[in-house]
Design an enzyme around this catalytic site. Structure first.
Site, PDB file in Angstrom:
ATOM      1  N   ASP A 165       9.889   0.885   0.144  1.00 48.27           N
ATOM      2  CA  ASP A 165      10.354   2.170  -0.402  1.00 48.27           C
ATOM      3  C   ASP A 165       9.208   3.169  -0.435  1.00 48.27           C
ATOM      4  O   ASP A 165       9.402   4.298  -0.890  1.00 48.27           O
ATOM      5  CB  ASP A 165      10.885   1.984  -1.814  1.00 48.27           C
TER       6      ASP A 165
ATOM      7  N   THR B 245      15.631  -7.859  -1.624  1.00 49.76           N
ATOM      8  CA  THR B 245      14.633  -8.486  -2.490  1.00 49.76           C
ATOM      9  C   THR B 245      14.925  -8.035  -3.918  1.00 49.76           C
ATOM     10  O   THR B 245      15.706  -7.115  -4.147  1.00 49.76           O
ATOM     11  CB  THR B 245      13.207  -8.055  -2.113  1.00 49.76           C
TER      12      THR B 245
ATOM     13  N   ASP C  56       2.412  -4.587  -1.053  1.00 48.50           N
ATOM     14  CA  ASP C  56       1.559  -3.728  -1.886  1.00 48.50           C
ATOM     15  C   ASP C  56       1.121  -2.501  -1.078  1.00 48.50           C
ATOM     16  O   ASP C  56       0.541  -2.638  -0.007  1.00 48.50           O
ATOM     17  CB  ASP C  56       0.340  -4.558  -2.321  1.00 48.50           C
TER      18      ASP C  56
ATOM     19  N   LYS D 295      -5.147   3.749  -2.172  1.00 51.37           N
ATOM     20  CA  LYS D 295      -6.478   4.328  -1.910  1.00 51.37           C
ATOM     21  C   LYS D 295      -6.927   4.076  -0.472  1.00 51.37           C
ATOM     22  O   LYS D 295      -6.812   2.964   0.024  1.00 51.37           O
ATOM     23  CB  LYS D 295      -7.514   3.723  -2.866  1.00 51.37           C
TER      24      LYS D 295
ATOM     25  N   GLU E  15       3.156 -16.832  -0.858  1.00 49.58           N
ATOM     26  CA  GLU E  15       2.977 -16.009  -2.060  1.00 49.58           C
ATOM     27  C   GLU E  15       1.755 -16.517  -2.811  1.00 49.58           C
ATOM     28  O   GLU E  15       1.676 -17.695  -3.124  1.00 49.58           O
ATOM     29  CB  GLU E  15       4.235 -16.118  -2.939  1.00 49.58           C
TER      30      GLU E  15
END
Lengths: 212, 212
Positions: free
Chosen positions: B154, B191, B118, B122, B69
Site C-alpha cells: 500500500d 494478508t 517494510d 529513509k 519470517e
C-alpha cells in the site's frame, strides 16, 4: 477532447507555413534547418492547445520543440500562443502520429513527450494507444539508442498498460511518480488538461522511459 | 509491525521441527524431500502472521509454500494456523532473508512473494528494501530463468521504487495493478495488513515481475 469546428482555422494556419509545416515528409533528416541551429529536438505527440509545449519552450530555450496534433481546431490555439510569445524554438505538424516515421529519421528526435493521451478504453482499441508497442517501435526508429519517452496521464488503466508495454519493449523505467503533484519532482510544466484534472483532485502519474 | 514478546514462543516452535525448520542450510537443494513430493516451491518473504501463505496453501494444494519470517513472536501465529488447518504444503523458516542463498539453490524456488514489505522510508535504508536490486539479485540465484516475483504493497514510494528497481534488473513487469481491490484480478488472497489497510480505503498496488 471537446472539439468545435473553427471556421477559418485552416486559412489562418496557412498564413504561417514556417510555424505549422504542411509537408513534413520533405523535411525528414533536415529539421534543424527549420530552427537554424543544432539544438536537440523534442517532440510532443498530441499537443492539444499547446500549454505544455509553450511552457517547455520558454523554460528550455536551447531545446527545439515540435508539437504534433491532428486536430486543426486545437492546434490553431497552440499556434496563436507561439505567435503571441514570439517563440523561435517551437514548430507544429498538423498531422497524425501514425506516420511519424515518414517525418523523422533515426537519431533526429532526442525525446518524445506523451501527455494525457487518449486512453482508448475498449480492448479492441488498445493498439491505438500511443504507448502501445506498435507506437513505441515507431519512436525507437527516430530516437537515439539512449533516447527517452516521457509520459504522463491521469488514467489508471492507461498508466498500468503503458508501464507494461514499455517494460515489454525493454525500456528502462525511471522517475516513476504515481502522484506527481504530491511528489518532489520539480519544473513540472502542466498541460491544460492536467490543470483541470488536478484541480478536481485527480492523481497524475508520470514515467520516464529510456531506451537501452 | 507491532511486536510483543511472547514468552514460550520459541519452546513451542521447537516442538514442531518439521514445520519450522531450524537449520535450513542443511536442506539446500533438497527441499522437496521435506514435502515428500516434487511440486513447485513458492516462498513468501516476510510471512508475518501467515494469513496469505495459509490462504494460498488452501487454494493451491499442489504448490509447496515456504514462509520466511525473522520475528519469532509473529511466525508462531502463522505456525499455529497451519497446525490447526492440518496443512501439509506449508513450512516455515524463522530466519532473515539476507541469507536466502544459503538456504536455496538455483531453480529450487519457482516464485517469490513479497507482501507489504517494510518500506524503509529513509534514503540511507533503501538498500534494506526487499525489492532493492541487491535482493533481486538474491532471488535470481534461486529462481529459474523464467521465475517470478509477485509483490504487493500500500506504500506509494515503495511501489514506485520497486517498479524502477525491477526494471533496472531487466525483469518483465506484468499484471500491474495500481488499485488491486478495484481491479478485475481474481483469487487475491489477502494478508492481515492488506485487510486492515484496505478497510481504511487505502489503495493496494501489485505487480508480477518475471525474469527474462
Amino acid at each position: 477532447m471537446r472539439l468545435r469546428n473553427k471556421p477559418g482555422a485552416m486559412n489562418r494556419i496557412k498564413q504561417f507555413p514556417n510555424l505549422v509545416i504542411q509537408n513534413p515528409e520533405a523535411e525528414k533528416g533536415n529539421w534543424n534547418n527549420k530552427f537554424n541551429n543544432n539544438n536537440p529536438i523534442h517532440i510532443e505527440i498530441g499537443t492539444g492547445r499547446g500549454d505544455f509545449i509553450v511552457g517547455m519552450a520558454k523554460l528550455y530555450p536551447n531545446i527545439n520543440f515540435i508539437g504534433i496534433e491532428k486536430y486543426t481546431s486545437v492546434i490553431i490555439d497552440a499556434m496563436e500562443k507561439v505567435i503571441e510569445d514570439n517563440l523561435e524554438n517551437v514548430i507544429f505538424l498538423n498531422k497524425d502520429a501514425q506516420k511519424l516515421n515518414d517525418y523523422f529519421e533515426k537519431n533526429e528526435v532526442e525525446r518524445v513527450y506523451l501527455n494525457f493521451s487518449d486512453p482508448w478504453p475498449k480492448f479492441r482499441h488498445h493498439k491505438r494507444r500511443l504507448t502501445h508497442k506498435a507506437f513505441i517501435d515507431r519512436y525507437k526508429l527516430i530516437l537515439p539508442d539512449d533516447g527517452e519517452i516521457h509520459f504522463k496521464t491521469d488514467n489508471v488503466s492507461l498508466f498500468e498498460f503503458s508501464l507494461q508495454s514499455m517494460s515489454e519493449e525493454n525500456l528502462l523505467l525511471q522517475n516513476i511518480s504515481l502522484d506527481l503533484h504530491n511528489s518532489d519532482i520539480k519544473d513540472n510544466v502542466m498541460t491544460e488538461y492536467e490543470r483541470k484534472f488536478s484541480e478536481k483532485g485527480q492523481r497524475i502519474m508520470r514515467v520516464e522511459a529510456k531506451l537501452r
